[in-house]
Motif scaffolding. Sequence first.
Motif, PDB file in Angstrom:
ATOM      1  N   ASP A 113      11.262  -6.084 -16.699  1.00 15.87           N
ATOM      2  CA  ASP A 113      10.769  -6.200 -18.070  1.00 15.87           C
ATOM      3  C   ASP A 113      10.519  -7.671 -18.406  1.00 15.87           C
ATOM      4  O   ASP A 113      10.706  -8.554 -17.563  1.00 15.87           O
ATOM      5  N   GLU A 114      10.105  -7.934 -19.638  1.00 12.80           N
ATOM      6  CA  GLU A 114       9.748  -9.304 -20.031  1.00 12.80           C
ATOM      7  C   GLU A 114      10.930 -10.268 -19.996  1.00 12.80           C
ATOM      8  O   GLU A 114      10.751 -11.480 -19.979  1.00 12.80           O
ATOM      9  N   ASN A 115      12.172  -9.742 -19.957  1.00  8.24           N
ATOM     10  CA  ASN A 115      13.366 -10.585 -19.884  1.00  8.24           C
ATOM     11  C   ASN A 115      13.897 -10.730 -18.461  1.00  8.24           C
ATOM     12  O   ASN A 115      14.956 -11.310 -18.251  1.00  8.24           O
ATOM     13  N   GLY A 116      13.179 -10.144 -17.478  1.00  6.36           N
ATOM     14  CA  GLY A 116      13.602 -10.256 -16.086  1.00  6.36           C
ATOM     15  C   GLY A 116      14.582  -9.191 -15.641  1.00  6.36           C
ATOM     16  O   GLY A 116      15.134  -9.272 -14.540  1.00  6.36           O
ATOM     17  N   TYR A 117      14.835  -8.186 -16.467  1.00  4.15           N
ATOM     18  CA  TYR A 117      15.759  -7.112 -16.099  1.00  4.15           C
ATOM     19  C   TYR A 117      15.022  -6.040 -15.296  1.00  4.15           C
ATOM     20  O   TYR A 117      13.882  -5.693 -15.616  1.00  4.15           O
ATOM     21  N   PRO A 118      15.681  -5.496 -14.264  1.00  2.00           N
ATOM     22  CA  PRO A 118      15.027  -4.463 -13.465  1.00  2.00           C
ATOM     23  C   PRO A 118      14.805  -3.185 -14.271  1.00  2.00           C
ATOM     24  O   PRO A 118      15.624  -2.810 -15.106  1.00  2.00           O
ATOM     25  N   MET A 119      13.689  -2.554 -14.010  1.00  2.00           N
ATOM     26  CA  MET A 119      13.355  -1.265 -14.617  1.00  2.00           C
ATOM     27  C   MET A 119      12.461  -0.525 -13.627  1.00  2.00           C
ATOM     28  O   MET A 119      12.092  -1.080 -12.588  1.00  2.00           O
ATOM     29  N   GLN A 120      12.170   0.702 -13.899  1.00  4.34           N
ATOM     30  CA  GLN A 120      11.280   1.436 -13.011  1.00  4.34           C
ATOM     31  C   GLN A 120      10.340   2.314 -13.816  1.00  4.34           C
ATOM     32  O   GLN A 120      10.600   2.633 -14.966  1.00  4.34           O
ATOM     33  N   ALA A 121       9.261   2.679 -13.169  1.00  4.10           N
ATOM     34  CA  ALA A 121       8.286   3.585 -13.773  1.00  4.10           C
ATOM     35  C   ALA A 121       7.839   4.568 -12.701  1.00  4.10           C
ATOM     36  O   ALA A 121       7.685   4.203 -11.538  1.00  4.10           O
ATOM     37  N   LYS A 122       7.634   5.797 -13.106  1.00  3.81           N
ATOM     38  CA  LYS A 122       7.156   6.828 -12.181  1.00  3.81           C
ATOM     39  C   LYS A 122       5.635   6.881 -12.239  1.00  3.81           C
ATOM     40  O   LYS A 122       5.046   6.885 -13.323  1.00  3.81           O
ATOM     41  N   VAL A 123       5.015   6.903 -11.063  1.00  3.82           N
ATOM     42  CA  VAL A 123       3.564   7.014 -10.984  1.00  3.82           C
ATOM     43  C   VAL A 123       3.189   8.475 -11.239  1.00  3.82           C
ATOM     44  O   VAL A 123       3.577   9.362 -10.482  1.00  3.82           O
ATOM     45  N   GLU A 157       0.850  -1.193   0.000  1.00  5.56           N
ATOM     46  CA  GLU A 157       0.000   0.000   0.000  1.00  5.56           C
ATOM     47  C   GLU A 157       0.886   1.245   0.000  1.00  5.56           C
ATOM     48  O   GLU A 157       1.907   1.302   0.663  1.00  5.56           O
ATOM     49  N   GLY A 158       0.503   2.240  -0.771  1.00  6.64           N
ATOM     50  CA  GLY A 158       1.270   3.484  -0.849  1.00  6.64           C
ATOM     51  C   GLY A 158       2.267   3.517  -1.998  1.00  6.64           C
ATOM     52  O   GLY A 158       2.723   4.584  -2.387  1.00  6.64           O
ATOM     53  N   MET A 159       2.605   2.349  -2.540  1.00  9.66           N
ATOM     54  CA  MET A 159       3.577   2.324  -3.638  1.00  9.66           C
ATOM     55  C   MET A 159       3.035   2.982  -4.904  1.00  9.66           C
ATOM     56  O   MET A 159       3.798   3.468  -5.723  1.00  9.66           O
ATOM     57  N   LEU A 160       1.705   3.019  -5.053  1.00  8.19           N
ATOM     58  CA  LEU A 160       1.100   3.603  -6.241  1.00  8.19           C
ATOM     59  C   LEU A 160       0.762   5.083  -6.059  1.00  8.19           C
ATOM     60  O   LEU A 160       0.060   5.668  -6.888  1.00  8.19           O
ATOM     61  N   ASP A 161       1.285   5.707  -4.999  1.00 10.61           N
ATOM     62  CA  ASP A 161       1.067   7.136  -4.787  1.00 10.61           C
ATOM     63  C   ASP A 161       1.802   7.936  -5.862  1.00 10.61           C
ATOM     64  O   ASP A 161       2.926   7.584  -6.264  1.00 10.61           O
ATOM     65  N   GLU A 162       1.174   9.025  -6.298  1.00 15.28           N
ATOM     66  CA  GLU A 162       1.765   9.876  -7.334  1.00 15.28           C
ATOM     67  C   GLU A 162       3.166  10.333  -6.937  1.00 15.28           C
ATOM     68  O   GLU A 162       3.416  10.703  -5.794  1.00 15.28           O
ATOM     69  N   GLY A 163       4.094  10.269  -7.912  1.00 16.66           N
ATOM     70  CA  GLY A 163       5.477  10.699  -7.698  1.00 16.66           C
ATOM     71  C   GLY A 163       6.414   9.570  -7.322  1.00 16.66           C
ATOM     72  O   GLY A 163       7.636   9.717  -7.424  1.00 16.66           O
ATOM     73  N   ASN A 164       5.872   8.440  -6.872  1.00 17.91           N
ATOM     74  CA  ASN A 164       6.726   7.304  -6.508  1.00 17.91           C
ATOM     75  C   ASN A 164       7.291   6.635  -7.750  1.00 17.91           C
ATOM     76  O   ASN A 164       6.697   6.677  -8.821  1.00 17.91           O
TER      77      ASN A 164
END
Length: 174
Positions: free
Chosen positions: A113-123, A100-107
């Motif tokens: 990704d589909e190959n198992g490599y780490p990536m990130q996305a900003k909410v 909970e809280g991980m989907l807060d704006e700005g996080n």
Amino acid sequence: MEITNNTVVGLTYELKVSREADEIESAPFSVEVRDEDDPFYFLFGNSGLPEKFEELLAGKKQGESFSFTLLAAEAYGEADDEMIMAIPKAQFTSERGFEEGMLDEGNFLPLMDENGYPMQAKVLKDLGEEVLLDFNHPLVGFDLHFEGEVMEVREATAEELSHGHVHGEHGHQH
């Protein structure tokens, strides 16, 4: 030893960023410091870092300092609207490691990704049943100002070369 392809490079640096908006450039502000306690290590020539970054470090030796700027076009480019997507919230369950809280704006969400490599996305925004995510690199659109020192340069091991990344104390642990 100097920095060439297939060497492991350890750097300390301060990264400052600036952005040009309506032809007025912002003053650079610090976004990352890598010091002797937490140096940055990478496999030169296979790092995934901007090409110009490696080009400006090529030939430097341990103990040498560096100071250079990568313009946004030489770094991570400009934002791509196709990298902004609405994803159903149902995909972000506790079973998948989301709290909970991980989907807060700005996080920033830690994803793979589909190959198992780490990536990130900003909410960017909560849309109710969906969440609007930005998958652009966090430094997209910024000029990058690096100032630092080459802490270490060594030959990469055969295992590091075959895996494509640094192993050991400052790298990936298998």
